[in-house]
Design an enzyme around this catalytic site. Structure first.
Site, PDB file in Angstrom:
ATOM      1  N   LYS A  83     -11.724  -2.236   6.932  1.00 45.79           N
ATOM      2  CA  LYS A  83     -11.004  -2.800   7.630  1.00 45.79           C
ATOM      3  C   LYS A  83     -11.556  -2.909   8.851  1.00 45.79           C
ATOM      4  O   LYS A  83     -10.808  -4.344   9.752  1.00 45.79           O
ATOM      5  CB  LYS A  83      -9.531  -2.332   7.460  1.00 45.79           C
ATOM      6  CG  LYS A  83      -8.809  -2.620   5.936  1.00 45.79           C
ATOM      7  CD  LYS A  83      -8.444  -3.973   5.171  1.00 45.79           C
ATOM      8  CE  LYS A  83      -8.383  -3.812   3.492  1.00 45.79           C
ATOM      9  NZ  LYS A  83      -7.676  -3.246   3.137  1.00 45.79           N
ATOM     10  N   ASP A 143      -2.450   6.485   6.188  1.00 44.77           N
ATOM     11  CA  ASP A 143      -2.998   5.863   5.857  1.00 44.77           C
ATOM     12  C   ASP A 143      -2.965   4.665   6.946  1.00 44.77           C
ATOM     13  O   ASP A 143      -2.422   3.763   7.399  1.00 44.77           O
ATOM     14  CB  ASP A 143      -2.711   4.963   4.989  1.00 44.77           C
ATOM     15  CG  ASP A 143      -3.550   3.730   4.354  1.00 44.77           C
ATOM     16  OD1 ASP A 143      -4.303   3.935   4.627  1.00 44.77           O
ATOM     17  OD2 ASP A 143      -3.089   2.999   3.554  1.00 44.77           O
ATOM     18  N   TRP A 148       0.617  -1.027  -0.037  1.00 46.91           N
ATOM     19  CA  TRP A 148      -0.132   0.058   0.055  1.00 46.91           C
ATOM     20  C   TRP A 148       0.576   1.725   0.106  1.00 46.91           C
ATOM     21  O   TRP A 148       0.781   2.554  -0.800  1.00 46.91           O
ATOM     22  CB  TRP A 148      -0.401   0.042   1.491  1.00 46.91           C
ATOM     23  CG  TRP A 148      -2.165  -1.289   1.110  1.00 46.91           C
ATOM     24  CD1 TRP A 148      -2.339  -1.867   2.066  1.00 46.91           C
ATOM     25  CD2 TRP A 148      -2.669  -1.751   0.176  1.00 46.91           C
ATOM     26  NE1 TRP A 148      -2.827  -3.344   1.755  1.00 46.91           N
ATOM     27  CE2 TRP A 148      -3.792  -2.705   0.215  1.00 46.91           C
ATOM     28  CE3 TRP A 148      -3.194  -1.129  -0.931  1.00 46.91           C
ATOM     29  CZ2 TRP A 148      -4.654  -3.679  -0.391  1.00 46.91           C
ATOM     30  CZ3 TRP A 148      -3.971  -1.326  -2.188  1.00 46.91           C
ATOM     31  CH2 TRP A 148      -4.584  -2.625  -1.774  1.00 46.91           C
TER      32      TRP A 148
HETATM   33  C1  LIG Z   1      -7.052  -2.366   1.817  1.00 44.48           C
HETATM   34  C2  LIG Z   1      -5.373  -0.922   2.126  1.00 44.48           C
HETATM   35  C3  LIG Z   1      -5.686   0.016   1.242  1.00 44.48           C
HETATM   36  C4  LIG Z   1      -6.408  -0.112   0.166  1.00 44.48           C
HETATM   37  O1  LIG Z   1      -8.243   0.392   0.258  1.00 44.48           O
HETATM   38  P1  LIG Z   1      -8.693   0.816  -1.061  1.00 44.48           P
HETATM   39  O2  LIG Z   1     -10.036   0.746  -0.098  1.00 44.48           O
HETATM   40  O3  LIG Z   1      -8.712  -1.000  -1.670  1.00 44.48           O
HETATM   41  O4  LIG Z   1      -8.297   1.365  -1.745  1.00 44.48           O
HETATM   42  C5  LIG Z   1      -4.648   0.597   1.924  1.00 44.48           C
HETATM   43  N1  LIG Z   1      -3.872   1.277   2.315  1.00 44.48           N
HETATM   44  C6  LIG Z   1      -4.114  -0.158   3.690  1.00 44.48           C
HETATM   45  C7  LIG Z   1      -3.380   0.053   4.835  1.00 44.48           C
HETATM   46  C8  LIG Z   1      -4.961  -0.856   2.917  1.00 44.48           C
HETATM   47  O5  LIG Z   1      -5.053  -2.027   3.982  1.00 44.48           O
END
Ligand SMILES: *Cc1c(COP(=O)(O)O)cnc(C)c1O
Length: 357
Positions: free
Chosen positions: A193, A169, A102
């Site tokens: 998540k 993020d 990511w």
């Molecule tokens: C799953 C995830 C993403 C991607 O998320 P999307 O909603 O599919 O764009 C980005 N960063 C992390 C840390 C993730 O676990």
């Protein structure tokens, strides 16, 4: 029938009572005799949902004054681009820490906006650790990092110390432990998540950090657009926000984010203890950098995997297959996963070792 132990990495487990209330709202929302899916996002009931969701984010995470919370679409993946558009100055530079898939995507999204400096990376050892002791250039417009690396199973247990704006993020560990929001200019997280169903992304934004890039930002990608319109510039992902709201009410009822943190540590301790003491398995990342959300581990002898997989399936343990870039197993232990499910996995691991021993 015994219950499924859902270790899915995302979208992932949500509290049962949240799912029950969410399904009820599809049939009859707030006793309106209408489905939540078929009413205007400008109706009072939905405006109330969005504003309660925003206030609960603030309450649960102790968000200080001067910050706004908005719910947008596009996932965290659009957050990568929003970061560059809203924070990288024209001809500016930004620092990134690369700790996995990511972060790598976040870095790729920023290239072309200015100079992207990767000031630390754990790519040399397939992202099995968190790089430390990094110097962030004073000239950086911001430092971006990924607090929890969902795929590789590492997590920052300390916030990087910087003298520039900090952007994170937090898709896979938001609400899993207490955080100091005041350290950040921007936190963003996809819902699926640890918060709710896919479809919405929460942004926690320090207002004074915006409007400094001198760049033309497309209206939909300008955080100020969404702040001004309180998440309602266009139709928001109403249902995803609603289910996230229910999850946040559930977190509050359980005792808040501090209590989530205690439970998550207990779950992680239980599983890592077994990984470290079971002769058949080993953890794939450095001990100090282990994630309390996603535990990655492998069998020493991979030829045993079919047999172990079968025992897991019989115990109704679901979703522990590792990501293809790591292999082995990944047990995701988000907020809604009860410790009983972790115990069920540990029991199967012990039983397997006894059988092979
Ligand atoms: C799953 C995830 C993403 C991607 O998320 P999307 O909603 O599919 O764009 C980005 N960063 C992390 C840390 C993730 O676990």
């Amino acid at each position: 029938m015994s219950k499924v132990h859902n270790f899915s990495a995302g979208p992932c487990i949500l509290p049962k009572e949240v799912l029950e209330e969410a399904s009820q709202s599809v049939l009859n929302f707030n006793n309106l005799d209408l489905s939540i899916l078929e009413i205007s996002h400008r109706s009072k009931d939905i405006i109330d949902v969005v504003s309660e969701a925003e206030s609960l984010v603030k309450e649960l995470l102790n968000v200080p004054d001067g910050y706004k919370v908005v719910f947008l679409q596009g996932g965290a993946s659009l957050g990568f681009l929003m970061t560059a558009y809203n924070y990288m100055k024209l001809d500016g530079e930004a620092a990134y820490i690369n700790t996995g898939t990511w972060s790598t995507k976040a870095i790729e999204a920023a290239r072309g906006f200015g100079e992207v400096k990767v000031i630390g990376s754990s790519e040399d050892r397939n992202f099995t650790y968190i790089p430390k002791g990094l110097g962030v250039p004073m000239s950086a417009n911001y430092l971006h990092y990924t607090s929890n690396n969902t795929i590789f199973g590492t997590q920052f247990h300390k916030v990087p110390v910087v003298r520039c704006p900090l952007i994170c993020d937090m898709s896979s560990d938001i609400f899993s432990r207490e955080i100091d929001v005041h350290l950040y200019d921007l936190i963003y997280a996809g819902a699926q998540k640890n918060m709710g169903p896919a479809g919405s992304t929460v942004y926690i934004v320090k207002e004074s950090g915006l409007g400094k890039t001198k760049r033309d930002i497309p209206v939909m990608l300008d955080l100020q657009t969404h702040i001004k319109n309180e998440s309602m510039y266009n139709t928001p992902p109403v249902y995803s926000i609603y289910v996230s709201l229910l999850t946040m009410r559930w977190i509050k009822k359980q005792g808040g984010v501090a209590e989530m943190g205690r439970r998550n540590e207990a779950k992680a301790h239980l599983l890592y203890h077994e990984i470290d003491h079971n002769p058949l398995f080993y953890g794939t990342v450095e001990d100090l950098d282990r994630s309390s959300m996603n535990a990655t581990f492998k069998l020493h002898d991979e030829s045993l995997s079919e047999e172990f997989n079968k025992m897991c399936a019989d115990a109704r343990i679901d979703g522990i297959k590792g990501h293809r870039s790591v292999g082995g197993y990944r047990a995701s232990m988000y907020n809604a996963l009860p410790i009983e499910s972790v115990q069920a996995l540990v029991d199967v691991m012990k039983e397997f070792a006894a059988k092979k021993g």
